[in-house]
Design a protein around this motif. Structure first.
Motif, PDB file in Angstrom:
ATOM      1  N   GLY A  32    -151.781  60.152 -70.580  1.00  0.00           N
ATOM      2  CA  GLY A  32    -152.898  60.812 -69.928  1.00  0.00           C
ATOM      3  C   GLY A  32    -153.982  61.229 -70.902  1.00  0.00           C
ATOM      4  O   GLY A  32    -153.797  61.245 -72.113  1.00  0.00           O
ATOM      5  N   GLY A  33    -155.107  61.583 -70.331  1.00  0.00           N
ATOM      6  CA  GLY A  33    -156.247  62.019 -71.126  1.00  0.00           C
ATOM      7  C   GLY A  33    -157.371  62.440 -70.216  1.00  0.00           C
ATOM      8  O   GLY A  33    -157.166  63.238 -69.295  1.00  0.00           O
ATOM      9  N   PHE A  34    -158.543  61.845 -70.411  1.00  0.00           N
ATOM     10  CA  PHE A  34    -159.736  62.271 -69.687  1.00  0.00           C
ATOM     11  C   PHE A  34    -160.578  61.068 -69.300  1.00  0.00           C
ATOM     12  O   PHE A  34    -160.609  60.063 -70.000  1.00  0.00           O
ATOM     13  CB  PHE A  34    -160.567  63.225 -70.549  1.00  0.00           C
ATOM     14  N   VAL A  93    -155.805  68.373 -60.137  1.00  0.00           N
ATOM     15  CA  VAL A  93    -154.366  68.328 -59.857  1.00  0.00           C
ATOM     16  C   VAL A  93    -153.971  69.320 -58.765  1.00  0.00           C
ATOM     17  O   VAL A  93    -152.960  69.135 -58.083  1.00  0.00           O
ATOM     18  CB  VAL A  93    -153.557  68.583 -61.147  1.00  0.00           C
ATOM     19  N   TYR A  94    -154.780  70.365 -58.557  1.00  0.00           N
ATOM     20  CA  TYR A  94    -154.484  71.376 -57.542  1.00  0.00           C
ATOM     21  C   TYR A  94    -155.078  71.023 -56.175  1.00  0.00           C
ATOM     22  O   TYR A  94    -154.915  71.790 -55.226  1.00  0.00           O
ATOM     23  CB  TYR A  94    -155.020  72.739 -57.981  1.00  0.00           C
ATOM     24  N   LEU A  95    -155.760  69.891 -56.084  1.00  0.00           N
ATOM     25  CA  LEU A  95    -156.369  69.460 -54.828  1.00  0.00           C
ATOM     26  C   LEU A  95    -155.626  68.254 -54.273  1.00  0.00           C
ATOM     27  O   LEU A  95    -155.124  67.416 -55.023  1.00  0.00           O
ATOM     28  CB  LEU A  95    -157.837  69.081 -55.042  1.00  0.00           C
ATOM     29  N   GLY A 117    -154.933  61.028 -58.203  1.00  0.00           N
ATOM     30  CA  GLY A 117    -153.840  60.203 -58.688  1.00  0.00           C
ATOM     31  C   GLY A 117    -154.245  59.407 -59.916  1.00  0.00           C
ATOM     32  O   GLY A 117    -154.924  59.913 -60.805  1.00  0.00           O
ATOM     33  N   SER A 118    -153.867  58.129 -59.946  1.00  0.00           N
ATOM     34  CA  SER A 118    -154.075  57.321 -61.147  1.00  0.00           C
ATOM     35  C   SER A 118    -155.352  56.494 -61.118  1.00  0.00           C
ATOM     36  O   SER A 118    -155.662  55.812 -62.103  1.00  0.00           O
ATOM     37  CB  SER A 118    -152.879  56.379 -61.339  1.00  0.00           C
ATOM     38  N   HIS A 129    -157.428  62.691 -66.544  1.00  0.00           N
ATOM     39  CA  HIS A 129    -157.026  61.419 -65.924  1.00  0.00           C
ATOM     40  C   HIS A 129    -155.634  61.052 -66.414  1.00  0.00           C
ATOM     41  O   HIS A 129    -155.374  61.054 -67.616  1.00  0.00           O
ATOM     42  CB  HIS A 129    -158.016  60.321 -66.300  1.00  0.00           C
ATOM     43  N   ARG A 130    -154.745  60.769 -65.473  1.00  0.00           N
ATOM     44  CA  ARG A 130    -153.377  60.375 -65.819  1.00  0.00           C
ATOM     45  C   ARG A 130    -153.073  59.027 -65.168  1.00  0.00           C
ATOM     46  O   ARG A 130    -152.779  58.965 -63.979  1.00  0.00           O
ATOM     47  CB  ARG A 130    -152.378  61.444 -65.368  1.00  0.00           C
ATOM     48  N   PRO A 131    -153.155  57.944 -65.935  1.00  0.00           N
ATOM     49  CA  PRO A 131    -152.953  56.611 -65.352  1.00  0.00           C
ATOM     50  C   PRO A 131    -151.564  56.399 -64.770  1.00  0.00           C
ATOM     51  O   PRO A 131    -151.375  55.532 -63.922  1.00  0.00           O
ATOM     52  CB  PRO A 131    -153.213  55.665 -66.535  1.00  0.00           C
ATOM     53  N   ASP A 132    -150.579  57.192 -65.215  1.00  0.00           N
ATOM     54  CA  ASP A 132    -149.227  57.068 -64.676  1.00  0.00           C
ATOM     55  C   ASP A 132    -148.988  57.975 -63.479  1.00  0.00           C
ATOM     56  O   ASP A 132    -147.876  58.021 -62.942  1.00  0.00           O
ATOM     57  CB  ASP A 132    -148.187  57.374 -65.765  1.00  0.00           C
ATOM     58  N   GLY A 133    -150.001  58.716 -63.076  1.00  0.00           N
ATOM     59  CA  GLY A 133    -149.888  59.567 -61.899  1.00  0.00           C
ATOM     60  C   GLY A 133    -148.713  60.526 -61.974  1.00  0.00           C
ATOM     61  O   GLY A 133    -148.511  61.229 -62.980  1.00  0.00           O
ATOM     62  N   GLU A 134    -147.916  60.561 -60.919  1.00  0.00           N
ATOM     63  CA  GLU A 134    -146.776  61.466 -60.833  1.00  0.00           C
ATOM     64  C   GLU A 134    -145.700  61.157 -61.862  1.00  0.00           C
ATOM     65  O   GLU A 134    -144.833  61.990 -62.130  1.00  0.00           O
ATOM     66  CB  GLU A 134    -146.169  61.396 -59.426  1.00  0.00           C
TER      67      GLU A 134
END
Length: 265
Positions: A258-260, A165-167, A222-223, A193-198
């Protein structure tokens, strides 16, 4: 000492505080005997603005607890493990490792120096062959890892906890491309991993109370992390924080899908 940490490294102190809180629960998902020492050593970071950080901690407390337990389980059995942006977690010191296991911890020099100081003060002894690798993951970290003894011919367990997330997108792709090139058949990797992104609800809630930290976020892949991994020779699977919360005996989180993602070469 903590004042010398870079901005991203300072977030690791807050995460250590959350790990310390979880370790104190009777129904704890893990035990980290060093988390409190890390937070105590770095508490000066939070002087002058305790309320926003406390509120941000409340937002992420369960997510960090579940995340820590998940990655603890993920590295089990690994004989060559690389913790990308290892932060202030003490897995090399608090988990049981296979005989001959090697753990490489990569992070910024200031973060690792702070970590070493605290661990030395605590008299901590690693339970595996541990090697700290000072390097910036946005630059040439591969050479530093190889010079530290990493064997690209052996299957490797890679963990990128709280990192992508920091990259930016290009930085994340470059990092994972390097990881892929170093991964022998049988290697495994995992990260958030966040399928909904932002539009992820947990991230949106965090932005409302912790702008100082969330301003550092750049989104990573992203997603579409599973799709990227699949296209680069990995076999990915995903699991959500809600699913893991139930598995671990906690109330499911309803503000995120989200998850992994985990993947095998």
């Amino acid at each position: 000492m903590s004042e010398e940490l870079p901005p991203v490294g300072k977030t690791a102190v807050g995460v250590a505080g959350l790990r310390a809180l979880e370790s104190g629960r009777p129904d704890r998902l893990f035990e980290d005997p060093y988390a409190g020492a890390f937070f105590h050593a770095g508490r000066a970071i939070f002087e002058g603005h305790p309320n926003p950080d406390r509120r941000l901690g409340m937002v992420f407390a369960q997510q960090v607890a579940v995340r820590t337990r998940f990655f603890d389980d993920f590295v089990a059995g690994g004989t060559q493990t690389v913790l990308l942006a290892a932060g202030l977690d003490a897995r090399a010191f608090r988990l049981d490792w296979a005989d001959g296991a090697r753990v490489y911890e990569i992070d910024l020099p200031d973060v690792l120096a702070f970590k070493e100081t605290v661990l030395t003060e605590q008299g901590a002894r690693p339970r595996c062959e541990r090697t700290a690798v000072p390097a910036d993951l946005r630059e040439d970290w591969v050479t530093a890892l190889k010079n530290a003894g990493f064997d690209p011919g052996r299957p490797t367990v890679w963990v990128a906890e709280g990192l992508l997330v920091y990259l930016g997108r290009e930085e994340a792709e470059r990092l994972l491309t390097d990881v892929t090139a170093l991964s022998a058949p049988g290697s495994r990797i995992s990260f958030e991993h966040r399928p909904d992104g932002e539009n992820d609800g947990l991230l949106a809630q965090a932005r409302n109370v912790g702008a100082e930290v969330t301003a550092l976020w750049r989104g990573g892949l992203g997603s579409d992390a599973p799709e990227w991994l699949s296209a680069h020779g990995w076999q990915p699977e995903t699991v959500t924080v809600a699913e893991l919360s139930v598995r671990y005996g906690r109330e499911p989180m309803d503000n995120t899908r989200g998850g992994f993602v985990t993947a095998t070469r």
